[in-house]
Design an enzyme around this catalytic site. Sequence first.
Site, PDB file in Angstrom:
ATOM      1  N   ARG A 174       0.932   9.491  -6.876  1.00 52.46           N
ATOM      2  CA  ARG A 174       0.696   9.961  -4.843  1.00 52.46           C
ATOM      3  C   ARG A 174       2.227  10.362  -4.576  1.00 52.46           C
ATOM      4  O   ARG A 174       2.801  10.114  -3.567  1.00 52.46           O
ATOM      5  CB  ARG A 174       0.177   8.471  -4.364  1.00 52.46           C
ATOM      6  CG  ARG A 174      -1.212   8.158  -5.176  1.00 52.46           C
ATOM      7  CD  ARG A 174      -2.052   7.300  -4.013  1.00 52.46           C
ATOM      8  NE  ARG A 174      -2.760   6.579  -4.668  1.00 52.46           N
ATOM      9  CZ  ARG A 174      -3.967   5.669  -4.451  1.00 52.46           C
ATOM     10  NH1 ARG A 174      -2.692   5.991  -2.871  1.00 52.46           N
ATOM     11  NH2 ARG A 174      -4.347   4.926  -4.882  1.00 52.46           N
ATOM     12  N   ASP A 214       0.620  -1.381   0.136  1.00 50.67           N
ATOM     13  CA  ASP A 214      -0.325   0.029   0.015  1.00 50.67           C
ATOM     14  C   ASP A 214       0.593   1.414   0.183  1.00 50.67           C
ATOM     15  O   ASP A 214       2.049   1.658  -0.381  1.00 50.67           O
ATOM     16  CB  ASP A 214      -1.073  -0.422   1.183  1.00 50.67           C
ATOM     17  CG  ASP A 214      -2.075   0.747   0.708  1.00 50.67           C
ATOM     18  OD1 ASP A 214      -2.714   1.699   0.178  1.00 50.67           O
ATOM     19  OD2 ASP A 214      -3.232   0.275   1.317  1.00 50.67           O
ATOM     20  N   ASP A 274       1.193   8.302   4.751  1.00 49.22           N
ATOM     21  CA  ASP A 274      -0.486   9.006   4.311  1.00 49.22           C
ATOM     22  C   ASP A 274      -0.847   9.636   5.262  1.00 49.22           C
ATOM     23  O   ASP A 274      -0.711   9.322   6.389  1.00 49.22           O
ATOM     24  CB  ASP A 274      -1.822   7.570   4.698  1.00 49.22           C
ATOM     25  CG  ASP A 274      -1.263   6.545   2.792  1.00 49.22           C
ATOM     26  OD1 ASP A 274      -0.993   7.277   2.140  1.00 49.22           O
ATOM     27  OD2 ASP A 274      -2.375   5.864   2.995  1.00 49.22           O
TER      28      ASP A 274
END
Length: 815
Positions: free
Chosen positions: A263, A209, A213
């Site tokens: 990202r 993942d 974050d």
Amino acid sequence: MKKTVFLTAGITVFLLISFITCSPPGGGNTTPGGGGIPVGPLAGYVGFATLNGGTTGGAGGDEVTVSTGTELQNAINVYKSENPTGRAAMDSPRIIYISGSITTDNSPEDVIYLKGSSDTKLFENISIIGVGTSGEFNGIGLKIERAHNIIIQNIAFHHVRAGVGDGDGMGVNGPATNIWVDHCEFYNEVGDLDGDGTIGDGGDKDYYDALLDTKYEGIGYITYSYNTFHDSYKTSLIGYTTDDARDWNITIYRNYYYNCNSRLPLIRGGNVHILNNYYYNNMGSGINLRCGGTVLIEGNYFKDSKDVIGHFYNDPTGYWDLGPGSSDSNIYDNVTWSTIADDIYATAQSEGFADTGTWTPPYSYTALAASEVPAAVEHSTGVGNIDDGIEQTDAQKVAAAKALLSGELLGVYYIDKATTEAAVAAVIAAVEGDFADTVEVTILTDEPGETTTITITSGLESDTIVIQPQTADDKISDAYDLVDTAVSGISYTTAALTLTAAEDAIDSVSAGFATGVSAVAAIDAGNNDNIVITISCAGGTDQTITILAPTSAERVAYAKSVLLGNSAIRWDTDVATTYANVSAAVAITNGDGSLWEATASAAIDGDTVVITITHGIESDTIVLSATVDWVNADIGSAAGVTSESAGTYTITGTGKFESSQQTFRYMYTEITGDFTMTARVESFTATSNQGWAGILMTPNNAASFSTGTDMLFSASIKRGDGTWYYGHRLAAGATLTKNAMTAPSGSGNTYVKLVRTGDSYSASYSLDGGSTWGAATTNSFAAALPATLYVGLCVNSGSSSASATAVFSDVMITQ
């Protein structure tokens, strides 16, 4: 080293302190094992973490070194237990050094938690710092939540698989303020990670993942500086979903991103300052702006990369400011840009490198020219590279000294002039540290006002700490925190036993109460027998802590689950025999107290046996019936046969479950609402591991069975090779998922179980006739399931050219 305290006229205390270097990169005292790592607050940097009182972490606090995940989590938990107040500053800061590899094997859980007790009791004032180049999180992440004033520095985070904890190398979840992540390294890997021969497909992109974050409400005053991010498909989010678009304020300063797919970061809403970062060889999408946020992207160098700034993949759009004034301050060196189409909504190139929004950060800083960034960033980021000798300002020295002293003085209240001044002087004398410049600390008491003021001065900068008397509400608050921690591990059993446990917990901490404070526990008979603890002090406002008893509905639900787990609660040969067995089981279970004060009774209703469970005005039932209207069908091109004799079902089928095509023989019925289905698998002749025999449920209607294409389903099955698996397709177009179920203990007759609860299912199996079940695997469908599903027995062979036969008995459905 020790401080020198000078007393003058009994009124003031001057402290000339030669402090530990608190500036980042460079000089001063270092961690055990060296590495040039500062032990104080970071200074000389820019960013949001310098605001809101600054970010000092564990500066000046006690130090501990750990080498395993268990030691680290214990050190965090000990600090939390020592400082339960959750006030503006904890009782003392703390620095935890990591010298070793933190893994899932040496940790108590599959993520390390740095987490406050509630949204109002934040975890505060701690630094976690790697020693030299030895500190790492390998395959396990760090989750920061409900936190304030945290520094994470000089640590590598890598190879955290999706599904392990939150799947992130580091997660910063709101509420979280004044978080500074500095000189860390984040990486996974890219390539054919799932071994299917295709690079970059879903199995590769979702194998790991994110690296870092940031999400959820309450995020603010964050700086990510001098970190390295590399070799990752999904690198960094700010905002989890469109609904999680927040008013972020985050600075991303002098980081190095290379070999990443996307990202960098993906930003939903808010204001973010992306300053002087180096992007190299990033070939998916870069800074992705969505959900109305405006981001200042200033002085960055983009090299050999693709689509480095834009709005990609989903609406709504975000906006970019490419530098001060109307100029684009960034450099694009061999950058390629996609044509605007499909999910490429806009890029900096498609907009002519014009600003689409404007925003100015609320702090001062000096930006490097973009041409200077590669040299300044490439070899100074990541672990082991803290070395740029930045000096603290007077304001930073004062803030660091105040943070240090505030933590040490939390337990000091005004009593009288002499006593208070003596206590304050003792605390100052005991504080160890070595700040970068001379700082003067003055103590002055106002006897009529019953306060003592500590003034901290460096150059023209100063700040104060005021010591006041402890109020009755202060005393109650302190006692509340002690009791709240003491009772936090109590689980409600019965009212009497829980009351005793609460009273024992109060006794264990009552010595720490201030004079005049009491805490009394009582049973609230009018409110479901909750245990209410009242904390009082004359002149103050009482506070209460409630240990909630289970509601009647919870007791009934628990009792139903206990009964359904009893192997005697099943249909037997006829109504009378079933009733006799069930009645005996219910009587025993009522008597042993395992129904959590609910009661159960059995009755015959025509050709069914009904168990009714009650507590208060709440009730539920379990219905046992011998009659099921089964329908037989061939799904897809399967050619099957089904026969039944005295409750034993012999089913023959062909075919297999593939990525989008399902072929099998199905004996099914329609069931509305939640259910539990179990069946004994007496035999299965298939030998291929793609041959399945077991229980399956699907929302697809019977009209779609002829093709078997892209069927949504979940199943608990035995495979032809003798292994026990669950399988599912939970969303249209999704890849078939199948994995081994958790093995139970025991031996004897083998059973499979499938349970529907709302939009979720759980699967398990038993090796001892249904007495013991392996831990259930639970998953949820992507969209809401209809009320009625098709549920039954499935059989195939693993081949379209051969058939296999399974024999089932003791097939039972309960609701």
